[in-house]
Write an enzyme that holds these catalytic residues in place. Structure first.
Site, mmCIF file in Angstrom:
data_model
loop_
_atom_site.group_PDB
_atom_site.id
_atom_site.type_symbol
_atom_site.label_atom_id
_atom_site.label_comp_id
_atom_site.label_asym_id
_atom_site.label_seq_id
_atom_site.Cartn_x
_atom_site.Cartn_y
_atom_site.Cartn_z
ATOM 1 N N GLY A 1 0.820 -1.203 0.000
ATOM 2 C CA GLY A 1 0.000 0.000 0.000
ATOM 3 C C GLY A 1 0.853 1.251 0.000
ATOM 4 C CB SER A 2 -0.032 4.717 0.797
ATOM 5 O OG SER A 2 -0.589 4.616 2.103
ATOM 6 N N GLY B 1 2.250 2.247 5.569
ATOM 7 C CA GLY B 1 3.432 1.570 6.100
ATOM 8 C C GLY B 1 3.925 2.171 7.397
ATOM 9 C CD GLU C 1 5.210 -3.341 -3.351
ATOM 10 O OE1 GLU C 1 5.598 -2.175 -3.569
ATOM 11 O OE2 GLU C 1 4.143 -3.788 -3.764
ATOM 12 C CB CYS D 1 3.570 0.406 -6.112
ATOM 13 S SG CYS D 1 3.720 -1.282 -6.745
#
Length: 506
Positions: A238-239, A243, A260, A294
């Site tokens: 995700g973003s 994280g 990730e 991403c």
């Protein structure tokens, strides 16, 4: 495609995948970005449901860890077979829920198939080292054992592949998995689980109940996974904002995490670059999936000597690109996921203008219902790397800047927080090798003469620099799903003791 026909297509596709759960009996409304209309409503799980799933998974771990690894690999092989049978249906669900083109949806499912093939071979290669020991008559070695319950949290833009990257490796390593998909793409998750359950039925009694489970609902379910001490590993996609929340919470309980995260990815275009190759790579890297990858190319540093060749050509490509519903047209660019994504894009473009940028494109397109958000990809010529250029906006915006000194371009390339993937376009060996060296790109992926977008199974994907990153989908990524032990075996008749120490036992 009308809303009713899209909802009907959704139900037919889910049934083809083997989903038997009701698609109109819950509080979670599933909206397709293709039209902005609801295609299903799902019942959701509670935090207590999550705790119960974790208990079931923990019990499953006790049994699954004892199944020989090559036998565990057989389950993943069967899963790969079932994915091949359902590839078209799963790809269609990715298009419906995430707005991707059919080719991108199918490509994501192909990545699932590829990681299954990789993991099957890996099930016979979970090797440990033999270690040289200073003690005569001894042998020292390392062994790898299953780790425990793995919690997988995924984002809307890749609604199935990251789960497969994690679950295929986790399963062969001896770990059960619990998947919390994005609440924007739960249907694809349920379809994937149904396909795996077909493989489980073929596999037989060696697979315990609760080996793979799906949690449908909001952030509180992810919270339950992240804070549970019974979940040995959290793998979250995700973003970077997400994280920063997940990482400390897992670390606080001494759990493991694979993060990730997003990437403010950049490319450097050097004077010797093959311009045709560069244009194709940059255009797809920046516009594919409507900029919602991403690995999307978001920044481009172009040498001043070729700037006036590259930028006009990019503008021409952007002006001619097709935008529309990918299930009804051959459009390259589909919709943004929702209004929030559109608002974020508008805000970033306005901020770029205030910072001296010149915006080309970025307008909303009248190619669907008012409830859907289709936009023209934007090129923004910036005087310097400032304002919105320094952060990731999950939309099709490419910021372009001139450079004159190569070392300065690398410094600017690295001078942002997020960075997952990177590219250089050059035929100069020195520039190429410098970019790949310790003083070059600081990203987990560094490419030469290909774009930032995409990754291939076999080379571990990840390495987001702000967090130290995580590695999924290949290489030595399997080690994160196992625990290592060092073993020393004394096959001599002596027990080595510290110098001058002795025991009289008799």
């Amino acid at each position: 495609m009308s809303t009713n026909s899209l909802a009907s297509t959704t139900r037919a596709t889910m049934e083809a995948c083997g989903v038997t759960a009701s698609l109109d009996a819950g509080s979670l409304t599933v909206v397709s970005p293709l039209t902005g209309e609801a295609v299903a409503s799902l019942a959701t799980h509670s935090a207590d449901d999550a705790k119960a799933m974790i208990r079931t998974a923990k019990q499953a771990f006790r049994q699954w860890r004892l199944v020989p690894a090559p036998r565990r690999g057989e389950l993943v092989r069967l899963f790969g077979e079932e994915l091949r049978k359902s590839k078209e249906d799963l790809g269609r669900m990715v298009s419906i829920e995430a707005g991707k083109s059919p080719s991108e949806g199918l490509g994501e499912v192909q990545e699932m198939i590829d990681i299954c093939d990789f993991a099957v071979g890996l099930s016979r290669q979970l090797y440990g080292l033999t270690i040289a020991t200073e003690r005569p008559g001894h042998r020292m070695m390392e062994t790898w054992h299953p780790l425990g319950v793995v919690g997988i949290i995924t984002a809307f833009n890749f609604p199935c592949a990251p789960w497969a990257w994690n679950s295929a490796l986790a399963l062969v390593c001896g770990d059960p998995v619990i998947w919390k998909p994005s609440e924007k793409t739960p249907l694809t998750a349920l379809a994937c689980q149904a396909v795996l359950e077909r493989a489980l039925a073929r596999f037989g009694e060696d697979a315990p109940e609760g080996l793979s489970q799906v949690l449908v609902g909001g952030p509180e379910l992810g919270e339950a996974l992240v804070t549970s001490e019974a979940v040995a590993l959290i793998s979250a996609t995700g973003s970077t904002r997400m994280g920063r929340i997940v990482g400390p919470k897992v670390a606080e309980r001494f759990g493991r995490s694979i993060l990730e995260l997003g990437g403010n990815n950049a490319g450097i275009v050097c004077p010797s670059a093959d311009l045709d190759m560069t244009l194709r790579a940059v255009a797809f890297g920046a516009m594919g999936t409507a900029g919602q990858r991403c690995t999307t190319t978001r920044r481009l540093f172009v040498h001043e000597s070729i700037y006036d060749q590259i930028v006009p050509a990019l503008k021409k490509a952007y002006a001619s690109v097709s935008v529309g519903n990918p299930l009804e047209t051959n459009a390259l660019v589909g919709p943004l996921i929702d209004k929030a994504a559109f608002d974020g894009m508008v805000e970033a473009l306005n901020e770029a203008k205030e910072a001296g940028g010149t915006v080309h494109g970025g307008e909303r397109q009248d190619v669907g219902p008012d409830t859907a958000y289709y936009v023209k990809p934007a090129i923004v010529e910036m005087p310097s790397q400032t304002g919105p250029v320094t952060r990731e906006t999950f939309a099709p915006i490419l910021y372009v800047m001139k450079y004159s000194d190569f070392d300065e371009a690398i410094e600017q390339h690295n001078d942002v927080g997020g960075g997952l993937s990177s590219s250089i376009f050059t035929t100069d060996l020195r520039e190429m090798e410098t970019f790949l060296s310790a003083r070059g790109s600081d990203c987990g992926i560094a490419n030469v003469n290909i774009g930032t977008s995409g990754a291939e199974i076999g080379g571990a994907f990840g390495g987001e620099k702000e967090t130290g990153g995580g590695r999924e989908s290949g290489s030595d990524a399997w080690r994160a799903y196992m625990r290592r032990a060092t073993n020393t075996i004394n096959y001599s008749r002596e027990l080595p003791l510290a110098q001058g120490v002795s025991f009289d036992i008799g």
